[in-house]
Enzyme design. Structure first.
Site, PDB file in Angstrom:
ATOM      1  N   ARG A  24       0.837  -1.196   0.000  1.00 13.43           N
ATOM      2  CA  ARG A  24       0.000   0.000   0.000  1.00 13.43           C
ATOM      3  C   ARG A  24       0.868   1.239   0.000  1.00 13.43           C
ATOM      4  O   ARG A  24       1.914   1.282   0.653  1.00 13.43           O
ATOM      5  CB  ARG A  24      -0.921   0.034   1.231  1.00 13.43           C
ATOM      6  CG  ARG A  24      -1.943   1.164   1.166  1.00 13.43           C
ATOM      7  CD  ARG A  24      -2.685   1.316   2.484  1.00 13.43           C
ATOM      8  NE  ARG A  24      -1.794   1.708   3.561  1.00 13.43           N
ATOM      9  CZ  ARG A  24      -1.356   2.959   3.762  1.00 13.43           C
ATOM     10  NH1 ARG A  24      -1.716   3.925   2.934  1.00 13.43           N
ATOM     11  NH2 ARG A  24      -0.558   3.227   4.768  1.00 13.43           N
ATOM     12  N   GLN A  25       0.450   2.244  -0.760  1.00 14.98           N
ATOM     13  CA  GLN A  25       0.996   3.596  -0.708  1.00 14.98           C
ATOM     14  C   GLN A  25      -0.171   4.570  -0.710  1.00 14.98           C
ATOM     15  O   GLN A  25      -1.219   4.305  -1.300  1.00 14.98           O
ATOM     16  CB  GLN A  25       1.934   3.860  -1.899  1.00 14.98           C
ATOM     17  CG  GLN A  25       3.280   3.164  -1.735  1.00 14.98           C
ATOM     18  CD  GLN A  25       4.202   3.389  -2.918  1.00 14.98           C
ATOM     19  OE1 GLN A  25       4.078   2.693  -3.917  1.00 14.98           O
ATOM     20  NE2 GLN A  25       5.115   4.351  -2.796  1.00 14.98           N
ATOM     21  N   SER A  26      -0.002   5.714  -0.049  1.00 10.86           N
ATOM     22  CA  SER A  26      -1.144   6.556   0.310  1.00 10.86           C
ATOM     23  C   SER A  26      -1.773   7.293  -0.860  1.00 10.86           C
ATOM     24  O   SER A  26      -2.948   7.641  -0.801  1.00 10.86           O
ATOM     25  CB  SER A  26      -0.731   7.583   1.375  1.00 10.86           C
ATOM     26  OG  SER A  26      -0.321   6.907   2.552  1.00 10.86           O
ATOM     27  N   SER A  27      -1.034   7.569  -1.912  1.00 11.53           N
ATOM     28  CA  SER A  27      -1.590   8.378  -2.996  1.00 11.53           C
ATOM     29  C   SER A  27      -1.016   7.914  -4.324  1.00 11.53           C
ATOM     30  O   SER A  27       0.020   7.232  -4.383  1.00 11.53           O
ATOM     31  CB  SER A  27      -1.280   9.867  -2.786  1.00 11.53           C
ATOM     32  OG  SER A  27       0.119  10.098  -2.830  1.00 11.53           O
ATOM     33  N   GLN A  30       2.540   9.155  -4.909  1.00  9.98           N
ATOM     34  CA  GLN A  30       3.594   8.343  -4.307  1.00  9.98           C
ATOM     35  C   GLN A  30       3.893   7.111  -5.153  1.00  9.98           C
ATOM     36  O   GLN A  30       5.058   6.722  -5.314  1.00  9.98           O
ATOM     37  CB  GLN A  30       3.183   7.921  -2.897  1.00  9.98           C
ATOM     38  CG  GLN A  30       3.122   9.063  -1.893  1.00  9.98           C
ATOM     39  CD  GLN A  30       2.791   8.583  -0.499  1.00  9.98           C
ATOM     40  OE1 GLN A  30       2.675   7.383  -0.261  1.00  9.98           O
ATOM     41  NE2 GLN A  30       2.619   9.516   0.424  1.00  9.98           N
TER      42      GLN A  30
END
Length: 750
Positions: A24-27, A30
């Site tokens: 997972r990465q927030s945006s 990113q």
């Protein structure tokens, strides 16, 4: 076997299940720019292999790349992971760090709880944890709390910086069309394109004249003008047919009044009906805006004019739009009621509503105050509108008498100004199209002629721009041709000498009802109407703009002394029919008999109901009581009692086999359910009776002759109502005798 494979917390049971690597990465930014973090997370699959899991038992979940772990958005990958853990399919959950799994305690502790119940391990870069063990569970809970706190600190720091910059008016956000950012800190400038500026100024000028956002939009559409739209926050200007939302947005935005605003909306997280978190945008009132800096930059209108526009737009909202606008006048509309939106009830202060009566759509003003407050179907006030409208119009024209000449000249000048604005916009359209032609020509001539792939595209662009320029010139020529002739100084002087009659303009066919309402609203704030029924008078208190009051009294029409009445024969007939039939059925009977109302109208259910109420005639009961012996009932009721279809019973009635009566011609038939009639209906055929068709075949006579014999009493017939044998049965006396040997007697077999 390596050291990691000899880890004491990993058992054969864990290795027999899946090892899930969660990414997972927030945006999305990113994911696009921080490629190294993505690569490190994918490499966790090698660590799972080193811990003892085979490649076919390693599952990589990367569906949540670009999604926040705060819990505000739905994550399909995390939902899949949680479900697999709950079903006992996972032996190890592997992530780069705990914050990758969840940034909120609700999701994080739910995962820990499920992992502890299903003997699932959780691992990150610092080690392997078993949620069923107290120390590991405590450490995982602490890491989750720290992850959530870290997100809060980061968000607070970013929001604080953004708010601090916005408080100075220096935070650069998307600007509405007609503005651009300057080079200085927080500098906002008008758009350098003169046509864009003129289009925006035209919106505010038209609204000052028309007073309605929808009418401004209609004016743009009627004139065939285009409106600028920005393609993205930093995109180029695109000209397209005007949309109502664009016009409304220009009038509502305080940026056009030179104000810098931050925080007009707020994002809220709510639970929908399924219990899922959803985000919604809430528009805040002006008092709740965190940042409002008037006179921050050059605007298209001043702040006072913008506030007046907002008040006018709120007044234009319909009264039923929401509770807080229930006392607003609403926009002037096309109906015949001249006082629509201006009239107030003198008893309770509510704004009067309008309804139209009759074919001529005569307006009537009424207030439902009593209906709302007391729950009774009675109007607080109800009065006809023709006399009220006429008196207010005469009073308005009389008040304008000293300003007639000035108003006439101003109207002529406004007409000239309106068309001049359209012509100017057309000239700017031609100029913009000519620039597009020159640019396309320069680009075409700059390309290498041998590069036909590019040359053909540029040539096509040049031709399209030439066609657009020609269309703009043709449209401008048409507008110039339709331009109204300007008033000369001599004509203006002549108008001042003649002294025009505003009453003639008021009553002219070209002056619409909506125009008259707009004229009234320029000077009249509201009109309070009070009705005295005992004295047959109405009192009107006109409140003019500025606070002046005018008091008017109007005599109401008297009630007719000799009202027209329905003839007694029709009333007596309705009285008899109402005992058994509905208003719809009574209206049909009266119409078939050619009867009319007292005013010559055809009867319908509403008129029958009104006649019954005036004559105090009770209606038929909604739920008919059970039929008893010798009761006269309808065909359907009799069919239910006798166990046959209504159509079958009606056929027997038409054949004359059973008797019935009508209250009046064309009324529904009614049957007396006496004992003799009921005795003729059986579920099974009695002994000694044969079907009517068998008797007809044996005797060789038609059905009508058999029916006539039954009616004359020469044959004994019964009706069977059930099974395949249902129908008419005839009693057999002697199978060897002819039924018609002796007229009038049944002496033969059937």
């Amino acid at each position: 076997m390596s050291k990691e494979r000899e880890h004491p917390k990993i058992t054969a049971s864990h290795l027999s299940r899946l090892a899930v690597v969660y990414l997972r990465q927030s945006s999305a930014a990113q994911v696009e720019h921080h490629r190294e973090s993505t690569r490190r997370q994918y490499e966790l699959a090698h660590r799972a292999h080193e811990l003892g899991w085979t490649q076919e038992r390693i599952l990589v979940v990367d569906a949540d790349l670009g999604l926040s772990g705060s819990g505000a958005v739905a994550r399909s990958g995390f939902a899949q992971l949680t479900a697999d853990v709950a079903l006992g399919r996972v032996g190890l959950v592997l992530g780069l760090e705990v914050s990758r799994l969840a940034r909120n305690n609700a999701d994080w502790h739910r995962l820990i709880e499920l992992a502890g119940l299903t003997d699932t391990l959780i691992a990150d870069a610092d080690g392997i944890y078993h949620p069923a063990l107290f120390n590991d569970r405590l450490l995982l809970g602490l890491k989750g709390a720290m992850s959530e706190a870290e997100l809060h600190v980061l968000r607070a720091r970013l929001d604080g910086g953004r708010r601090s910059k916005a408080a100075r008016g220096a935070l650069r956000r998307g600007l509405p069309v007609g503005f651009i950012w300057g080079e200085a800190d927080g500098e906002i400038l008008l758009h350098p394109d003169e046509s864009v500026v003129h289009a925006i100024r035209t919106v505010f000028a038209r609204f000052a004249e028309m007073g309605s956002a929808r009418r401004v939009w209609k004016w743009f559409c009627d004139q065939g003008l285009r409106f600028p739209r920005r393609q993205g926050e930093q995109g180029d200007i695109r000209w397209s047919p005007p949309e109502y939302s664009a016009i409304y947005g220009v009038l509502r935005s305080p940026v056009y009044a030179g104000a810098y605003v931050y925080g007009r909306t707020r994002q809220e997280t709510v639970l929908n009906e399924t219990g899922v978190c959803r985000k919604r945008v809430k528009h805040l009132a002006r008092e709740q805006w965190p940042v409002l800096i008037p006179d921050h930059h050059e605007g298209y209108i001043d702040w006072r004019s913008w506030e007046a526009n907002q008040q006018r737009m709120e007044q234009n909202m319909p009264a039923g739009a929401c509770a807080k606008r229930a006392d607003k006048a609403g926009a002037a509309r096309e109906g015949q009621a001249l006082l629509q939106g201006l009239a107030l009830c003198g008893h309770c202060g509510r704004r009067l509503r309008v309804r139209y009566n009759g074919r001529r759509s005569v307006p009537n003003y009424h207030c439902v105050g009593k209906l709302v407050m007391e729950g009774r179907e009675a109007y607080c006030l109800s009065v006809g509108g023709l006399r009220l409208d006429d008196m207010v119009a005469r009073t308005f024209l009389a008040a304008l008498e000293p300003a007639l000449l000035t108003a006439t000249i101003a109207a002529a000048e406004r007409l000239e100004s309106d068309h001049e604005a359209v012509l100017r916009q057309g000239r700017l359209d031609v100029e913009r199209a000519a620039f597009a032609v020159n640019r396309a020509e320069r680009r075409y001539r700059a390309v290498d002629p041998d590069n036909r792939l590019v040359a053909r595209s540029l040539e096509r662009e040049w031709e399209e721009s030439l066609a657009a320029l020609e269309a703009a010139r043709i449209e401008q020529t048409r507008r110039e041709r339709e331009r109204p002739r300007l008033l000369t100084p001599d004509e203006r002087a002549r108008l001042l000498t003649l002294g025009p009659d505003l009453a003639t303009v008021w009553q002219a066919p070209t002056t619409t009802r909506r125009d008259q309402k707009e004229l009234l609203r320029t000077l009249i704030e509201d009109i309070t109407v009070t009705v005295d029924r005992d004295r047959k008078e109405a009192r009107l208190d006109l409140r003019w703009k500025g606070g002046e009051l005018s008091h008017l009294e109007l005599a109401l029409p008297r009630t007719r002394s000799a009202p027209v009445q329905t003839d007694e024969e029709t009333v007596a007939l309705v009285r008899r029919l109402a005992k058994h039939h509905s208003d719809d059925a009574i209206a049909s009977i009266l119409t078939l008999q050619g009867r009319k109302t007292a005013r010559g109208h055809r009867f319908d259910a509403i008129r029958v109901n009104g006649l019954r109420r005036r004559q105090k005639i009770p209606g038929a009961p909604r739920t008919p009581r059970a039929a008893t012996v010798d009761d006269a009932v309808s065909i359907r009721q009799a069919a239910d009692v006798l166990g046959v279809a209504p159509t079958t019973l009606l056929r027997h009635l038409h054949d004359g086999l059973i008797e019935a009566e009508q209250i009046t011609p064309n009324a529904p038939w009614r049957i007396h359910l006496n004992a003799d009639l009921k005795a003729r209906f059986f579920l099974e055929p009695p002994n000694g009776y044969v079907p009517m068709f068998t008797a007809m075949t044996s005797l060789g006579i038609p059905r009508q002759a058999m029916v006539q014999k039954i009616k004359a009493g020469g044959l004994d017939a019964v009706f069977v109502t059930a099974g395949r044998q249902k129908g008419i049965y005839i009693r057999v006396i002697d199978t060897h005798l002819d039924l018609f040997e002796q007229p009038g007697c049944a002496t033969g077999a059937v």
